[in-house]
Design a protein around this motif. Structure first.
Motif, PDB file in Angstrom:
ATOM      1  N   ASP A 359       0.826  -1.207   0.000  1.00  0.00           N
ATOM      2  CA  ASP A 359       0.000   0.000   0.000  1.00  0.00           C
ATOM      3  C   ASP A 359       0.863   1.261   0.000  1.00  0.00           C
ATOM      4  N   TYR A 360       2.185   1.094   0.042  1.00  0.00           N
ATOM      5  CA  TYR A 360       3.052   2.278  -0.055  1.00  0.00           C
ATOM      6  C   TYR A 360       3.120   2.807  -1.481  1.00  0.00           C
ATOM      7  N   GLU A 361       2.665   1.986  -2.453  1.00  0.00           N
ATOM      8  CA  GLU A 361       2.611   2.396  -3.863  1.00  0.00           C
ATOM      9  C   GLU A 361       4.017   2.566  -4.461  1.00  0.00           C
ATOM     10  N   ALA A 362       4.066   2.921  -5.761  1.00  0.00           N
ATOM     11  CA  ALA A 362       5.355   3.027  -6.461  1.00  0.00           C
ATOM     12  C   ALA A 362       6.202   4.162  -5.872  1.00  0.00           C
ATOM     13  N   LEU A 363       7.501   3.996  -5.963  1.00  0.00           N
ATOM     14  CA  LEU A 363       8.427   5.004  -5.420  1.00  0.00           C
ATOM     15  C   LEU A 363       8.408   6.239  -6.328  1.00  0.00           C
ATOM     16  N   PRO A 364       8.013   7.394  -5.781  1.00  0.00           N
ATOM     17  CA  PRO A 364       7.928   8.576  -6.651  1.00  0.00           C
ATOM     18  C   PRO A 364       9.246   9.350  -6.687  1.00  0.00           C
ATOM     19  N   PRO A 365       9.517  10.086  -7.777  1.00  0.00           N
ATOM     20  CA  PRO A 365      10.675  10.979  -7.765  1.00  0.00           C
ATOM     21  C   PRO A 365      10.376  12.156  -6.833  1.00  0.00           C
ATOM     22  N   VAL A 366      11.317  12.482  -5.947  1.00  0.00           N
ATOM     23  CA  VAL A 366      11.123  13.601  -5.006  1.00  0.00           C
ATOM     24  C   VAL A 366      12.446  14.346  -4.884  1.00  0.00           C
ATOM     25  N   ASP A 367      12.446  15.647  -5.109  1.00  0.00           N
ATOM     26  CA  ASP A 367      13.686  16.425  -5.038  1.00  0.00           C
ATOM     27  C   ASP A 367      13.975  16.920  -3.632  1.00  0.00           C
ATOM     28  N   LEU A 368      12.896  17.156  -2.872  1.00  0.00           N
ATOM     29  CA  LEU A 368      13.086  17.564  -1.471  1.00  0.00           C
ATOM     30  C   LEU A 368      11.965  16.939  -0.659  1.00  0.00           C
ATOM     31  N   LEU A 369      12.355  16.173   0.370  1.00  0.00           N
ATOM     32  CA  LEU A 369      11.342  15.542   1.223  1.00  0.00           C
ATOM     33  C   LEU A 369      11.331  16.232   2.583  1.00  0.00           C
ATOM     34  N   LEU A 370      10.170  16.719   3.002  1.00  0.00           N
ATOM     35  CA  LEU A 370      10.020  17.187   4.382  1.00  0.00           C
ATOM     36  C   LEU A 370       9.399  16.020   5.145  1.00  0.00           C
ATOM     37  N   PRO A 371      10.166  15.368   6.016  1.00  0.00           N
ATOM     38  CA  PRO A 371       9.685  14.123   6.618  1.00  0.00           C
ATOM     39  C   PRO A 371       8.725  14.371   7.780  1.00  0.00           C
ATOM     40  N   THR A 372       7.600  14.974   7.477  1.00  0.00           N
ATOM     41  CA  THR A 372       6.641  15.336   8.519  1.00  0.00           C
ATOM     42  C   THR A 372       5.233  15.294   7.925  1.00  0.00           C
ATOM     43  N   THR A 373       4.255  15.764   8.686  1.00  0.00           N
ATOM     44  CA  THR A 373       2.875  15.752   8.185  1.00  0.00           C
ATOM     45  C   THR A 373       2.527  17.116   7.594  1.00  0.00           C
ATOM     46  N   PRO A 374       1.571  17.167   6.665  1.00  0.00           N
ATOM     47  CA  PRO A 374       1.144  18.459   6.127  1.00  0.00           C
ATOM     48  C   PRO A 374       0.637  19.401   7.217  1.00  0.00           C
ATOM     49  N   ASP A 375      -0.036  18.856   8.237  1.00  0.00           N
ATOM     50  CA  ASP A 375      -0.543  19.734   9.296  1.00  0.00           C
ATOM     51  C   ASP A 375       0.588  20.448  10.035  1.00  0.00           C
ATOM     52  N   GLU A 376       1.750  19.792  10.123  1.00  0.00           N
ATOM     53  CA  GLU A 376       2.915  20.427  10.758  1.00  0.00           C
ATOM     54  C   GLU A 376       3.602  21.385   9.783  1.00  0.00           C
ATOM     55  N   ALA A 377       3.770  20.921   8.535  1.00  0.00           N
ATOM     56  CA  ALA A 377       4.644  21.651   7.606  1.00  0.00           C
ATOM     57  C   ALA A 377       3.986  22.891   6.998  1.00  0.00           C
TER      58      ALA A 377
END
Ligand code: TPP
Ligand code: MG
Length: 614
Positions: A359-377
Motif C-alpha cells: 500500500d506504499y505504492e510506487a516510489l515517486p521521484p522527489v527532489d526535497l522531502l520534508l519528513p513530517t505531516t502536512p498539518d505540521e509543515a
C-alpha cells in the motif's frame, strides 16, 4: 483505587469523550462505586479508562469474558462504553469511522482467532487509511494445562498476532497485568502518533481471569506517552519555501490531512500565497475547497480530470502533501515519462512502509522531502513565505434549480435531488460510491467528506458511517453515507448498532443491482479478447431477486423507505428521511439507479481498449 491515574478532562479532550446521551443506554445494576481492582482484566479496564478511550465496539466471546466482566461490573460500562456489533468487521469499521472524524483511536474487542479473522479486512482498511484503532483480542489459556477441552484448543493459536502483524503498527501478547497495562499505553500512543494506524493487543484468558497477586503501583499514563509528531528541520522548510517562492506555476497535491479547520484554512492561505493550482483526491477526506477558483477541475478518485492533467503538465513545481499514491498521480499526467518538474513532498509515511503490503505504492521521484505531516509543515511553509495574503470572502455558487426529468435515474440525478433536499444544512459524507461524480457536490469544510474506506475493501461503508456519526453525534451535522448495494449488503449489520445506540444517520444505497465495478472489468477483458461484451453482467448482477436494501435496514429497526425508482420521488423521500434523522433515527433509502460511472472513471477503466469491439 485505580491502578492508573487518568488525565483531567481538558478542552482538547472533551470532543473525544462519549456523548452524554450514550450514558443512558445499557446501564449495569449493582456496580459498587468502591470497587477495587481484584482481577487481571480489571487492570486492563482501568488502563482503558486512564487512556480516556470512550467506546469499545465489540462482538463477544469467552476468550475475553474476564475483560467483558471488568468493563461492565468494575467500570460500570463507562469510559469505555460497550457498543455491541453483529460482526467483527463492523466493530473495526465503526472504530475506523470514528477515527476518521476525531483523529483518535477508540477500542474494539474481538474474540480469539475467529473474531480476529472476521475483523481482518476492516483492519486492513484502517491500515491503508492510516487511521488509529486499538484492537483488543484474546487467546488461551496460553497454559495448555488450564484449557477447557476442544473449544479452548481450537481457539488458541501460537502466534495469533501474526494474522494481522503485516497491517498493524504494532502487536503484543502481554503475560501479566502489569505488562498488559504497559502494552495498552504503548499501543494507544503508537496508534495515535503519525503516521497513525491500527494496533493489536492479545490478552491471555488466564491472565485476565487470574486474581491480582498484589496491587500494582499507580502510574500516570501521560508520562509514558510523550507527544511525538514528526518534524522537518528549519533548513528544509526554508529550502522548500524558496522553491515555492521561485515557482511561477506551482501545483499543490492535497493528500492525507487532518480534519482540523485551522489546517484547512492554512492550506488555503498557502495555496493563495503562491497562487498554486490545487488537486484533491476522493480516496481520502477532503483537504481543500473543491469549488475554490484555484482547485483544478473536480476531485476524482482513480483518474485525473483534464484540468488537473493540464495543471500538472504546466507546473514548474509540485508540492505533494502526503499523497496516497504520488507516483500514480504523476503517471496520470506524464505517463511513464519521469516528470522534469521539481517535486517537494511532505510525508512521514515511509516510517510505516513494510514488506508484506504494498500500500506504499510506487516510489515517486522527489527532489526535497520534508519528513513530517502536512498539518505540521504547511503553517511553517506559510510563515517562511511571509504569511497569508488578505483574503476575499469566497463566492458561493448556488446549485442550479432542481427539476426532475422522467428519464432514467442516474447517480447524478440522485445527487442533484439530495442537494435540493439538504438545502443549507451542513453535511458530512462518510462514504461515497465508486459511481460518484466529484463535480456534483462542492466540499467547503474539512468535515464535508471524510474519505473512502482506505484499503478498497468493499463492505466498509456502513460501519465507517456509523462510527463517524457516533463521533459527530450532537454536532448538528447531517451525516450521510452513500453506499453501493454491494458495499451496503456486505456491511449492513452496522445499521443495528446505530439503531440500538441511537446514532442518527442517513444511508443512501446507490442500488444498481450489481457489483458494477466488475462489470466494467469484464467488459474490458472481453473487448481486449474480442469476446461478447454483452455477457459482462453474468456473475455480477445482484438481481432476480433485486434486494430491498431499506427493507434490510428496517428489519434492524431503522426507518426504511420503499425503493425509489423515479426521479420525481427522490426529493420527497430524501426530505422524509432527513426529517427522520433529525428526529434522532437511522434512515436508509434504497435508490434504484441505472448502472454507470462518471465519464472520467469509465474512461480510466477502459483506457487502452479504444477502437476495440463494443
Ligand atoms: C471485499 C471485497 N470484495 C470484492 C472486491 C472487488 N470489488 C471492487 S468494487 C466491487 C463492486 C462493489 O459493488 P457496489 O458497492 O454495489 O458498487 P458499484 O460498483 O456497483 O457502484 C467489487 C466486488 C473488493 N474490492 N473488496
Ligand atoms: Mg452496485
Amino acid at each position: 483505587m485505580s491502578t492508573v491515574k487518568a488525565k483531567a478532562a481538558t478542552a482538547a479532550n472533551t470532543a473525544y469523550a462519549a456523548h452524554p446521551s450514550m450514558r443512558e443506554l445499557d446501564r449495569p445494576v449493582k456496580v459498587s462505586p468502591s470497587n477495587a481492582p481484584a482481577w487481571g482484566s480489571d487492570v486492563v479496564a482501568d488502563t482503558l479508562r486512564a487512556l480516556e478511550i470512550p467506546y469499545i465496539a465489540l462482538n463477544p466471546g469467552a476468550s475475553y469474558r474476564g475483560l467483558h466482566d471488568s468493563i461492565v461490573n468494575y467500570l460500570g460500562n463507562e469510559t469505555p462504553q460497550m457498543l455491541l456489533c453483529l460482526h467483527e468487521e463492523a466493530a473495526v469499521a465503526i472504530a475506523h469511522g470514528y477515527a476518521k472524524v476525531t483523529g483518535k483511536a477508540m477500542a474494539t474487542a474481538v474474540h480469539s482467532n475467529v473474531g480476529l479473522f472476521h475483523a481482518t479486512m476492516a483492519i486492513f482498511n484502517a491500515w491503508c487509511d492510516r487511521m488509529p484503532v486499538v484492537i483488543l483480542g484474546a487467546t488461551g489459556p496460553v497454559d495448555a494445562a488450564k484449557r477447557r477441552p476442544w473449544i479452548d484448543w481450537i481457539h488458541t493459536a501460537r502466534d495469533q498476532g501474526a494474522i494481522v502483524r503485516d497491517y498493524t503498527k504494532w502487536d503484543d501478547q502481554p503475560a501479566s497485568p502489569a505488562a498488559a497495562r504497559e502494552a495498552l499505553m504503548r499501543a494507544t500512543w503508537m496508534a495515535n502518533t503519525s503516521p497513525m494506524g491500527p494496533v493489536y493487543i492479545n490478552l491471555d484468558a488466564e491472565m485476565q481471569e487470574a486474581k491480582l497477586a498484589e496491587p500494582l503501583a499507580p502510574i500516570d499514563t501521560a508520562r509514558y506517552m510523550p507527544p511525538a509528531a514528526p518534524s522537518a528541520s528549519p533548513e528544509m522548510v526554508k529550502e522548500a519555501a524558496a522553491m515555492l517562492k521561485a515557482a511561477k506555476h506551482p501545483v499543490m497535491l492535497v493528500g492525507r490531512v487532518s480534519r482540523s479547520v485551522e489546517g484547512w484554512d492554512t492550506r488555503i492561505a498557502l495555496a493563495e500565497a503562491i497562487n498554486a493550482k490545487v488537486i484533491t483526491d476522493l480516496k481520502i477526506g477532503c483537504g481543500f475547497p473543491t469549488d475554490h477558483p484555484q482547485h483544478a477541475g473536480a476531485p476524482a478518485s482513480n483518474a485525473l480530470v483534464p484540468e488537473a492533467i493540464e495543471a500538472l503538465k504546466a507546473a514548474d513545481l509540485i508540492l505533494a502533501l502526503d499523497c496516497v499514491d504520488l507516483n500514480g498521480i504523476l503517471r496520470g499526467a506524464f505517463g511513464f515519462d519521469v516528470p522534469k518538474t521539481k517535486i517537494v513532498s511532505v510525508s512521514a509515511d515511509f516510517h510505516v512502509h513494510r514488506g508484506w503490503s504494498m500500500d506504499y505504492e510506487a516510489l515517486p521521484p522527489v527532489d526535497l522531502l520534508l519528513p513530517t505531516t502536512p498539518d505540521e509543515a504547511v503553517p511553517q511553509l506559510l510563515a517562511a513565505l511571509g504569511g497569508a495574503k488578505p483574503r476575499k470572502p469566497a463566492a458561493v455558487k448556488k446549485p442550479e434549480s432542481y427539476q426532475p426529468s422522467d428519464g432514467p435515474l442516474r447517480v447524478d440525478d440522485l445527487t442533484r435531488a439530495l442537494r435540493h433536499a439538504v438545502g443549507d444544512r451542513a453535511v458530512t459524507f462518510t462514504h461515497l460510491p465508486l459511481s460518484w461524480n466529484g463535480a456534483t457536490w462542492p466540499f467547503r469544510h474539512p468535515l464535508d467528506y471524510i474519505g473512502s474506506e482506505g484499503g478498497g475493501g468493499v463492505g466498509g461503508g456502513p460501519g465507517n458511517t456509523v462510527g463517524a456519526a457516533l463521533a459527530l453525534k450532537g454536532s448538528g451535522r447531517l451525516v450521510i453515507g452513500i453506499c453501493g448495494d454491494g458495499d451496503f449488503m456486505m456491511g449492513a449489520t452496522a445499521v443495528w448498532t446505530a439503531v440500538h445506540y441511537r446514532i442518527p444517520l442517513l444511508i443512501i444505497v446507490c442500488n444498481n443491482r450489481s457489483f458494477f465495478n466488475d462489470e466494467l472489468h469484464q467488459e474490458r477483458v472481453a473487448r481486449i479478447r474480442n469476446r461478447p461484451v454483452e455477457n459482462r453482467w453474468i456473475g455480477q448482477r445482484i438481481s432476480e431477486p433485486d434486494i430491498d436494501c431499506s427493507g434490510v435496514a428496517k428489519a434492524q429497526g431503522a426507518v426504511g423507505f420503499a425503493p425509489v425508482k423515479k426521479q420525481s420521488d427522490l426529493v420527497a423521500t430524501f426530505e422524509q428521511a432527513i426529517a427522520a434523522v433529525e428526529a434522532g433515527n437511522v434512515a436508509v433509502v434504497d435508490v434504484r439507479v441505472e448502472p454507470g460511472y462518471s465519464a472520467v472513471a469509465t474512461a480510466a477503466m477502459m483506457r487502452g481498449t479504444e477502437g476495440q469491439k463494443k
